[in-house]
Design an enzyme around this catalytic site. Structure first.
Site, short mmCIF file in Angstrom:
data_model
loop_
_atom_site.label_atom_id
_atom_site.label_comp_id
_atom_site.label_asym_id
_atom_site.label_seq_id
_atom_site.Cartn_x
_atom_site.Cartn_y
_atom_site.Cartn_z
N ARG A 110 3.73 -0.09 6.89
CA ARG A 110 2.47 0.05 6.15
C ARG A 110 2.69 0.67 4.76
O ARG A 110 2.55 0.01 3.74
CB ARG A 110 1.47 0.89 6.97
N ASP A 111 3.08 1.94 4.71
CA ASP A 111 3.17 2.62 3.41
C ASP A 111 4.25 1.98 2.54
O ASP A 111 4.13 1.93 1.32
CB ASP A 111 3.47 4.11 3.62
N HIS B 4 4.54 14.39 4.87
CA HIS B 4 4.61 12.99 4.43
C HIS B 4 5.11 13.04 2.99
O HIS B 4 4.34 13.21 2.05
CB HIS B 4 3.20 12.38 4.54
N HIS C 286 7.15 11.64 -0.30
CA HIS C 286 7.74 10.54 -1.05
C HIS C 286 8.93 11.09 -1.83
O HIS C 286 8.98 12.27 -2.16
CB HIS C 286 6.68 9.89 -1.96
N CYS D 87 9.02 -0.09 -6.00
CA CYS D 87 9.82 -1.26 -6.32
C CYS D 87 10.91 -0.86 -7.30
O CYS D 87 10.65 -0.11 -8.25
CB CYS D 87 8.91 -2.32 -6.96
N ASN E 233 8.60 6.38 0.44
CA ASN E 233 8.69 7.56 1.30
C ASN E 233 10.16 7.94 1.44
O ASN E 233 11.04 7.10 1.29
CB ASN E 233 8.17 7.23 2.71
P1 HMG Z 1 -14.61 -1.80 -3.06
O1 HMG Z 1 -14.15 -3.00 -3.83
O2 HMG Z 1 -15.34 -0.70 -3.78
O3 HMG Z 1 -15.41 -2.19 -1.75
O4 HMG Z 1 -13.33 -1.17 -2.35
P2 HMG Z 1 -16.59 -3.12 -1.44
O5 HMG Z 1 -17.27 -2.50 -0.30
O6 HMG Z 1 -17.34 -3.44 -2.70
O7 HMG Z 1 -15.85 -4.45 -0.92
C1 HMG Z 1 -15.15 -5.33 -1.76
C2 HMG Z 1 -14.68 -6.52 -0.93
O8 HMG Z 1 -13.68 -6.08 0.01
C3 HMG Z 1 -15.79 -7.14 -0.08
O9 HMG Z 1 -15.49 -8.51 0.04
C4 HMG Z 1 -15.62 -6.47 1.26
O10 HMG Z 1 -16.10 -7.23 2.33
C5 HMG Z 1 -14.12 -6.34 1.35
P3 HMG Z 1 -16.34 -9.62 -0.75
O11 HMG Z 1 -17.75 -9.44 -0.29
O12 HMG Z 1 -16.15 -9.28 -2.21
O13 HMG Z 1 -15.68 -10.91 -0.34
N1 HMG Z 1 -13.71 -5.22 2.20
C6 HMG Z 1 -12.82 -5.32 3.19
N2 HMG Z 1 -12.09 -6.34 3.66
C7 HMG Z 1 -11.27 -6.10 4.69
N3 HMG Z 1 -11.10 -4.87 5.24
C8 HMG Z 1 -11.80 -3.82 4.78
C9 HMG Z 1 -12.70 -4.03 3.72
N4 HMG Z 1 -13.52 -3.21 3.04
C10 HMG Z 1 -14.14 -3.95 2.12
N5 HMG Z 1 -11.61 -2.63 5.32
C11 HMG Z 1 -12.30 -0.07 -0.49
C12 HMG Z 1 -13.42 -0.05 -1.52
C13 HMG Z 1 -12.22 1.29 0.16
C14 HMG Z 1 -12.60 -1.14 0.55
C15 HMG Z 1 -11.00 -0.42 -1.22
O14 HMG Z 1 -10.83 0.48 -2.28
C16 HMG Z 1 -9.78 -0.37 -0.33
O15 HMG Z 1 -9.58 -1.19 0.56
N6 HMG Z 1 -8.89 0.62 -0.58
C17 HMG Z 1 -7.68 0.83 0.15
C18 HMG Z 1 -6.54 0.89 -0.81
C19 HMG Z 1 -5.26 1.22 -0.08
O16 HMG Z 1 -4.95 0.66 0.97
N7 HMG Z 1 -4.46 2.14 -0.66
C20 HMG Z 1 -3.25 2.54 -0.09
C21 HMG Z 1 -3.44 3.40 1.13
S1 HMG Z 1 -3.51 5.14 0.82
C22 HMG Z 1 -1.87 5.64 0.73
O17 HMG Z 1 -1.00 4.83 0.72
C23 HMG Z 1 -1.56 7.09 0.69
C24 HMG Z 1 -0.96 7.62 1.99
O18 HMG Z 1 0.24 6.95 2.31
C25 HMG Z 1 -0.67 9.11 1.87
C26 HMG Z 1 0.06 9.46 0.60
O19 HMG Z 1 1.22 9.14 0.44
O20 HMG Z 1 -0.63 10.06 -0.22
C27 HMG Z 1 -1.93 7.44 3.15
MG MG Z 2 2.22 7.56 1.40
#
Ligand code: HMG
Ligand code: MG
Length: 303
Positions: free
Chosen positions: A15-16, A207, A209, A240, A249
Protein backbone atom coordinates in the site's frame (compact mmCIF):
# COMPACT_ATOMS: atom_id res chain seq x y z
CA UNK A 1 17.97 -1.13 28.81
CA UNK A 2 14.71 -2.98 28.22
CA UNK A 3 14.30 -3.59 24.53
CA UNK A 4 11.18 -5.60 23.67
CA UNK A 5 11.74 -9.35 23.30
CA UNK A 6 9.36 -9.58 20.37
CA UNK A 7 8.35 -7.06 17.72
CA UNK A 8 5.50 -7.02 15.21
CA UNK A 9 6.33 -5.73 11.76
CA UNK A 10 3.49 -4.64 9.49
CA UNK A 11 4.72 -4.67 5.92
CA UNK A 12 3.06 -1.67 4.28
CA UNK A 13 4.90 -2.00 0.97
CA UNK A 14 1.89 -3.15 -1.05
CA UNK A 15 0.00 0.00 0.00
CA UNK A 16 2.30 2.79 1.20
CA UNK A 17 5.02 1.67 -1.20
CA UNK A 18 3.20 0.85 -4.41
CA UNK A 19 0.80 3.82 -4.10
CA UNK A 20 3.75 6.04 -5.07
CA UNK A 21 4.64 4.14 -8.23
CA UNK A 22 3.85 6.04 -11.39
CA UNK A 23 4.14 3.02 -13.71
CA UNK A 24 1.00 0.85 -13.83
CA UNK A 25 1.49 -2.33 -11.82
CA UNK A 26 -0.62 -5.38 -12.65
CA UNK A 27 -2.92 -6.81 -9.99
CA UNK A 28 -1.07 -10.13 -10.51
CA UNK A 29 2.13 -8.53 -9.21
CA UNK A 30 0.36 -6.97 -6.21
CA UNK A 31 -1.24 -10.29 -5.32
CA UNK A 32 2.06 -12.12 -5.63
CA UNK A 33 3.75 -9.51 -3.43
CA UNK A 34 1.18 -9.96 -0.66
CA UNK A 35 1.30 -13.76 -0.97
CA UNK A 36 5.09 -13.75 -0.72
CA UNK A 37 4.90 -11.56 2.40
CA UNK A 38 2.33 -13.92 3.90
CA UNK A 39 4.65 -16.81 3.15
CA UNK A 40 7.58 -14.97 4.80
CA UNK A 41 5.69 -14.98 8.10
CA UNK A 42 4.26 -11.48 8.55
CA UNK A 43 1.34 -11.38 10.98
CA UNK A 44 0.05 -8.14 9.44
CA UNK A 45 0.20 -6.75 5.91
CA UNK A 46 -1.24 -3.48 4.62
CA UNK A 47 -2.59 -4.67 1.30
CA UNK A 48 -4.15 -1.70 -0.50
CA UNK A 49 -6.30 1.37 -0.06
CA UNK A 50 -9.88 2.18 -0.92
CA UNK A 51 -9.36 5.81 -1.89
CA UNK A 52 -10.53 7.89 -4.82
CA UNK A 53 -8.93 6.62 -8.06
CA UNK A 54 -8.76 10.28 -9.09
CA UNK A 55 -6.25 10.72 -6.29
CA UNK A 56 -4.34 7.44 -6.34
CA UNK A 57 -5.01 5.48 -9.52
CA UNK A 58 -2.46 2.81 -8.58
CA UNK A 59 -4.75 1.54 -5.79
CA UNK A 60 -7.89 1.40 -7.95
CA UNK A 61 -7.70 -2.41 -8.11
CA UNK A 62 -7.99 -2.86 -4.33
CA UNK A 63 -11.13 -5.00 -4.59
CA UNK A 64 -9.52 -7.40 -7.05
CA UNK A 65 -6.29 -7.64 -5.06
CA UNK A 66 -8.12 -8.32 -1.79
CA UNK A 67 -10.26 -10.99 -3.50
CA UNK A 68 -7.27 -12.82 -4.95
CA UNK A 69 -4.71 -12.84 -2.13
CA UNK A 70 -4.18 -16.18 -0.40
CA UNK A 71 -5.13 -15.50 3.21
CA UNK A 72 -3.40 -17.29 6.01
CA UNK A 73 -5.56 -17.67 9.11
CA UNK A 74 -4.48 -15.32 11.87
CA UNK A 75 -2.80 -12.82 9.55
CA UNK A 76 -4.30 -9.32 9.63
CA UNK A 77 -4.86 -7.93 6.12
CA UNK A 78 -5.47 -4.20 6.48
CA UNK A 79 -6.52 -1.47 4.05
CA UNK A 80 -6.37 2.32 4.22
CA UNK A 81 -9.68 4.20 3.91
CA UNK A 82 -10.35 7.96 3.68
CA UNK A 83 -14.15 8.02 4.01
CA UNK A 84 -17.38 5.97 4.15
CA UNK A 85 -17.14 5.02 0.49
CA UNK A 86 -13.72 3.57 1.20
CA UNK A 87 -15.05 1.80 4.27
CA UNK A 88 -17.79 0.14 2.21
CA UNK A 89 -15.09 -1.15 -0.15
CA UNK A 90 -13.07 -2.41 2.80
CA UNK A 91 -16.08 -4.16 4.29
CA UNK A 92 -17.01 -5.85 1.00
CA UNK A 93 -13.39 -6.93 0.59
CA UNK A 94 -13.39 -8.51 4.06
CA UNK A 95 -10.52 -6.41 5.38
CA UNK A 96 -9.49 -7.42 8.90
CA UNK A 97 -8.50 -3.89 9.82
CA UNK A 98 -8.88 -0.39 8.44
CA UNK A 99 -6.29 2.37 8.65
CA UNK A 100 -7.41 5.99 9.02
CA UNK A 101 -5.06 8.96 8.94
CA UNK A 102 -4.74 12.51 10.19
CA UNK A 103 -1.89 15.02 10.23
CA UNK A 104 -0.21 16.51 13.28
CA UNK A 105 0.49 19.69 11.34
CA UNK A 106 -2.28 22.28 11.05
CA UNK A 107 -0.52 23.82 8.03
CA UNK A 108 -0.40 20.45 6.25
CA UNK A 109 -4.06 19.81 6.97
CA UNK A 110 -5.11 23.22 5.67
CA UNK A 111 -2.91 23.13 2.58
CA UNK A 112 -3.62 19.52 1.73
CA UNK A 113 -7.27 19.00 2.48
CA UNK A 114 -8.46 22.51 3.24
CA UNK A 115 -9.73 21.87 6.75
CA UNK A 116 -8.44 21.82 10.31
CA UNK A 117 -6.96 18.74 11.97
CA UNK A 118 -10.02 18.39 14.19
CA UNK A 119 -12.37 18.60 11.19
CA UNK A 120 -10.35 16.04 9.24
CA UNK A 121 -10.44 13.59 12.15
CA UNK A 122 -14.14 14.25 12.70
CA UNK A 123 -14.81 13.02 9.13
CA UNK A 124 -13.65 9.59 10.25
CA UNK A 125 -16.30 9.35 12.99
CA UNK A 126 -18.93 7.55 10.85
CA UNK A 127 -16.19 5.32 9.45
CA UNK A 128 -15.02 4.35 12.94
CA UNK A 129 -18.59 3.82 14.17
CA UNK A 130 -19.30 1.55 11.19
CA UNK A 131 -16.05 -0.37 11.64
CA UNK A 132 -16.77 -1.01 15.30
CA UNK A 133 -20.29 -2.18 14.45
CA UNK A 134 -18.83 -4.58 11.88
CA UNK A 135 -16.14 -5.85 14.26
CA UNK A 136 -13.30 -4.50 12.11
CA UNK A 137 -10.19 -3.26 13.92
CA UNK A 138 -9.13 0.36 13.48
CA UNK A 139 -5.58 1.65 13.29
CA UNK A 140 -4.75 5.33 13.01
CA UNK A 141 -1.73 6.97 11.39
CA UNK A 142 -0.55 10.34 12.70
CA UNK A 143 1.10 11.87 9.66
CA UNK A 144 3.76 14.59 9.71
CA UNK A 145 4.47 13.76 13.37
CA UNK A 146 8.15 14.67 13.03
CA UNK A 147 7.97 17.52 10.57
CA UNK A 148 5.85 19.16 7.93
CA UNK A 149 6.73 20.30 4.42
CA UNK A 150 4.87 23.59 5.04
CA UNK A 151 5.36 24.57 8.67
CA UNK A 152 8.66 22.74 9.34
CA UNK A 153 8.84 21.73 12.99
CA UNK A 154 5.98 19.81 14.57
CA UNK A 155 6.01 19.83 18.36
CA UNK A 156 5.12 16.78 20.49
CA UNK A 157 1.97 18.38 21.98
CA UNK A 158 0.54 18.59 18.45
CA UNK A 159 1.14 14.84 18.07
CA UNK A 160 -0.53 14.14 21.43
CA UNK A 161 -3.47 16.27 20.32
CA UNK A 162 -4.12 14.04 17.27
CA UNK A 163 -3.65 10.94 19.40
CA UNK A 164 -6.36 12.19 21.78
CA UNK A 165 -8.73 12.87 18.86
CA UNK A 166 -8.07 9.39 17.47
CA UNK A 167 -8.61 7.75 20.84
CA UNK A 168 -11.87 9.59 21.22
CA UNK A 169 -12.97 8.18 17.84
CA UNK A 170 -12.30 4.66 19.09
CA UNK A 171 -9.09 4.01 17.19
CA UNK A 172 -7.46 1.05 18.92
CA UNK A 173 -3.88 1.54 17.78
CA UNK A 174 -1.93 4.54 16.52
CA UNK A 175 1.19 4.87 14.43
CA UNK A 176 3.51 7.84 14.78
CA UNK A 177 4.36 8.56 11.15
CA UNK A 178 7.37 10.48 9.95
CA UNK A 179 5.81 11.08 6.55
CA UNK A 180 8.72 13.06 5.12
CA UNK A 181 11.45 11.17 6.95
CA UNK A 182 13.04 14.18 8.67
CA UNK A 183 12.99 12.86 12.25
CA UNK A 184 16.06 12.05 14.30
CA UNK A 185 16.18 9.71 17.33
CA UNK A 186 15.58 12.13 20.21
CA UNK A 187 12.79 13.89 18.34
CA UNK A 188 11.23 10.53 17.55
CA UNK A 189 11.34 9.62 21.23
CA UNK A 190 9.71 12.92 22.19
CA UNK A 191 6.88 12.38 19.69
CA UNK A 192 6.37 8.80 20.86
CA UNK A 193 6.41 9.83 24.52
CA UNK A 194 3.71 12.38 23.76
CA UNK A 195 1.53 9.61 22.31
CA UNK A 196 2.38 7.28 25.21
CA UNK A 197 0.63 9.83 27.43
CA UNK A 198 -2.56 8.92 25.57
CA UNK A 199 -2.17 5.30 24.43
CA UNK A 200 -0.62 2.33 26.22
CA UNK A 201 2.72 1.04 24.97
CA UNK A 202 1.39 -2.02 23.04
CA UNK A 203 -1.02 0.25 21.15
CA UNK A 204 1.62 2.54 19.64
CA UNK A 205 3.76 1.88 16.59
CA UNK A 206 6.46 3.63 14.61
CA UNK A 207 6.04 4.40 10.91
CA UNK A 208 9.29 5.88 9.66
CA UNK A 209 10.13 6.98 6.16
CA UNK A 210 13.81 6.81 5.28
CA UNK A 211 14.24 9.97 3.24
CA UNK A 212 17.21 11.21 5.27
CA UNK A 213 18.54 7.72 6.08
CA UNK A 214 17.32 7.87 9.68
CA UNK A 215 14.82 5.01 9.49
CA UNK A 216 16.91 2.37 11.29
CA UNK A 217 18.25 4.84 13.89
CA UNK A 218 14.71 6.03 14.57
CA UNK A 219 13.51 2.44 14.89
CA UNK A 220 16.21 1.81 17.48
CA UNK A 221 15.20 4.97 19.35
CA UNK A 222 11.62 3.70 19.47
CA UNK A 223 12.77 0.26 20.66
CA UNK A 224 14.53 1.98 23.55
CA UNK A 225 11.12 3.22 24.69
CA UNK A 226 9.73 -0.31 24.42
CA UNK A 227 7.80 0.27 21.20
CA UNK A 228 7.21 -3.18 19.73
CA UNK A 229 5.30 -2.52 16.52
CA UNK A 230 6.61 -0.96 13.31
CA UNK A 231 5.40 -0.32 9.78
CA UNK A 232 8.10 -1.01 7.22
CA UNK A 233 8.19 -1.56 3.50
CA UNK A 234 9.83 -4.45 1.68
CA UNK A 235 12.65 -3.18 -0.56
CA UNK A 236 12.01 0.29 0.87
CA UNK A 237 9.17 0.63 -1.63
CA UNK A 238 7.70 4.09 -1.90
CA UNK A 239 8.98 7.18 -3.58
CA UNK A 240 10.67 7.04 -6.91
CA UNK A 241 14.41 7.09 -7.68
CA UNK A 242 13.79 9.57 -10.47
CA UNK A 243 11.71 11.93 -8.36
CA UNK A 244 13.14 14.66 -6.20
CA UNK A 245 12.61 13.91 -2.52
CA UNK A 246 11.81 10.20 -2.90
CA UNK A 247 10.43 9.02 0.41
CA UNK A 248 9.97 5.30 0.87
CA UNK A 249 9.33 3.68 4.23
CA UNK A 250 12.36 2.28 6.00
CA UNK A 251 13.11 -1.08 4.33
CA UNK A 252 11.72 -4.14 6.05
CA UNK A 253 14.98 -5.98 5.33
CA UNK A 254 17.03 -3.31 7.15
CA UNK A 255 14.78 -3.33 10.20
CA UNK A 256 14.71 -7.13 10.32
CA UNK A 257 18.51 -7.20 10.14
CA UNK A 258 18.66 -4.77 13.06
CA UNK A 259 16.17 -6.82 15.09
CA UNK A 260 17.94 -10.10 14.36
CA UNK A 261 21.19 -8.54 15.57
CA UNK A 262 19.46 -7.47 18.77
CA UNK A 263 18.00 -10.99 19.30
CA UNK A 264 14.49 -9.60 18.99
CA UNK A 265 12.03 -12.13 17.63
CA UNK A 266 9.65 -11.26 14.77
CA UNK A 267 8.57 -14.64 13.43
CA UNK A 268 9.58 -13.44 9.95
CA UNK A 269 12.00 -15.21 7.61
CA UNK A 270 14.53 -12.52 6.61
CA UNK A 271 15.85 -14.52 3.64
CA UNK A 272 12.36 -14.79 2.17
CA UNK A 273 11.86 -11.04 2.63
CA UNK A 274 15.19 -10.36 0.93
CA UNK A 275 14.16 -12.57 -1.99
CA UNK A 276 10.81 -10.79 -2.19
CA UNK A 277 12.49 -7.38 -2.10
CA UNK A 278 14.87 -8.36 -4.90
CA UNK A 279 11.98 -9.79 -6.93
CA UNK A 280 9.67 -6.75 -6.65
CA UNK A 281 12.54 -4.36 -7.36
CA UNK A 282 13.33 -6.37 -10.50
CA UNK A 283 9.69 -6.13 -11.58
CA UNK A 284 9.82 -2.36 -11.04
CA UNK A 285 13.09 -2.20 -12.97
CA UNK A 286 15.41 -0.92 -10.27
CA UNK A 287 17.62 -1.82 -7.36
CA UNK A 288 16.00 -2.31 -3.95
CA UNK A 289 16.33 0.55 -1.43
CA UNK A 290 17.35 -1.94 1.23
CA UNK A 291 20.96 -1.83 2.34
CA UNK A 292 20.83 -5.08 4.33
CA UNK A 293 18.63 -6.70 1.70
CA UNK A 294 21.07 -5.89 -1.11
CA UNK A 295 24.06 -7.00 0.97
CA UNK A 296 22.45 -10.33 1.88
CA UNK A 297 21.42 -10.91 -1.74
CA UNK A 298 24.92 -10.05 -3.00
CA UNK A 299 26.54 -12.40 -0.49
CA UNK A 300 24.18 -15.21 -1.42
CA UNK A 301 24.89 -14.66 -5.13
CA UNK A 302 28.65 -14.80 -4.50
CA UNK A 303 28.56 -18.15 -2.69
P1 HMG B 1 -12.46 14.66 -3.11
O1 HMG B 1 -12.10 14.76 -4.57
O2 HMG B 1 -12.56 15.91 -2.30
O3 HMG B 1 -13.75 13.77 -2.87
O4 HMG B 1 -11.40 13.69 -2.42
P2 HMG B 1 -15.17 13.74 -3.46
O5 HMG B 1 -16.02 13.25 -2.36
O6 HMG B 1 -15.47 15.04 -4.14
O7 HMG B 1 -15.06 12.58 -4.56
C1 HMG B 1 -14.37 12.73 -5.78
C2 HMG B 1 -14.57 11.46 -6.61
O8 HMG B 1 -13.90 10.36 -5.97
C3 HMG B 1 -16.04 11.04 -6.71
O9 HMG B 1 -16.18 10.39 -7.96
C4 HMG B 1 -16.18 10.02 -5.60
O10 HMG B 1 -17.20 9.09 -5.82
C5 HMG B 1 -14.84 9.34 -5.64
P3 HMG B 1 -16.96 11.10 -9.17
O11 HMG B 1 -18.34 11.37 -8.64
O12 HMG B 1 -16.17 12.37 -9.44
O13 HMG B 1 -16.87 10.08 -10.27
N1 HMG B 1 -14.48 8.77 -4.33
C6 HMG B 1 -14.06 7.52 -4.15
N2 HMG B 1 -13.85 6.49 -4.99
C7 HMG B 1 -13.42 5.34 -4.48
N3 HMG B 1 -13.13 5.16 -3.17
C8 HMG B 1 -13.31 6.17 -2.29
C9 HMG B 1 -13.79 7.40 -2.78
N4 HMG B 1 -14.06 8.57 -2.19
C10 HMG B 1 -14.49 9.41 -3.14
N5 HMG B 1 -13.01 5.98 -1.02
C11 HMG B 1 -10.85 11.99 -0.83
C12 HMG B 1 -11.48 13.35 -1.07
C13 HMG B 1 -10.64 11.81 0.65
C14 HMG B 1 -11.78 10.92 -1.38
C15 HMG B 1 -9.52 11.94 -1.59
O14 HMG B 1 -8.75 13.04 -1.20
C16 HMG B 1 -8.74 10.68 -1.35
O15 HMG B 1 -9.10 9.59 -1.79
N6 HMG B 1 -7.59 10.80 -0.65
C17 HMG B 1 -6.71 9.72 -0.33
C18 HMG B 1 -5.33 10.06 -0.79
C19 HMG B 1 -4.36 8.98 -0.37
O16 HMG B 1 -4.61 7.79 -0.51
N7 HMG B 1 -3.19 9.41 0.15
C20 HMG B 1 -2.20 8.52 0.58
C21 HMG B 1 -2.57 7.83 1.87
S1 HMG B 1 -2.05 8.63 3.34
C22 HMG B 1 -0.42 8.16 3.56
O17 HMG B 1 0.14 7.55 2.71
C23 HMG B 1 0.27 8.49 4.84
C24 HMG B 1 0.49 7.28 5.75
O18 HMG B 1 1.26 6.29 5.10
C25 HMG B 1 1.19 7.70 7.03
C26 HMG B 1 2.39 8.57 6.77
O19 HMG B 1 3.40 8.11 6.27
O20 HMG B 1 2.23 9.74 7.09
C27 HMG B 1 -0.85 6.66 6.15
MG1 MG C 1 3.52 6.39 5.07
Amino acid sequence: MNLPARVQIVDVGPRDGLQNEKQPIAADVKVELVDRLTDAGFAAIEVTSFVSPKWVLQMADGTEVMARIRRKPGVVYSVLVPNMKGFEGALAARADEIVIFGAASEAFSQRNINCSIAESIERFRPVCDAARAAGIAIRGAISCALGCPYQGEVEPPAVAYVARLMKELGTQHVGVADTIGVGTPHKVQAALEAVLGVYELPKVSGHFHDTYGMGVANTYAALELGIASFDTSVAGLGGCPYAKGATGNVATEDVLYLLRGLDIDTGIDLDKVVATGQWISGVLGRRAFARAGNAIAAKAAAT
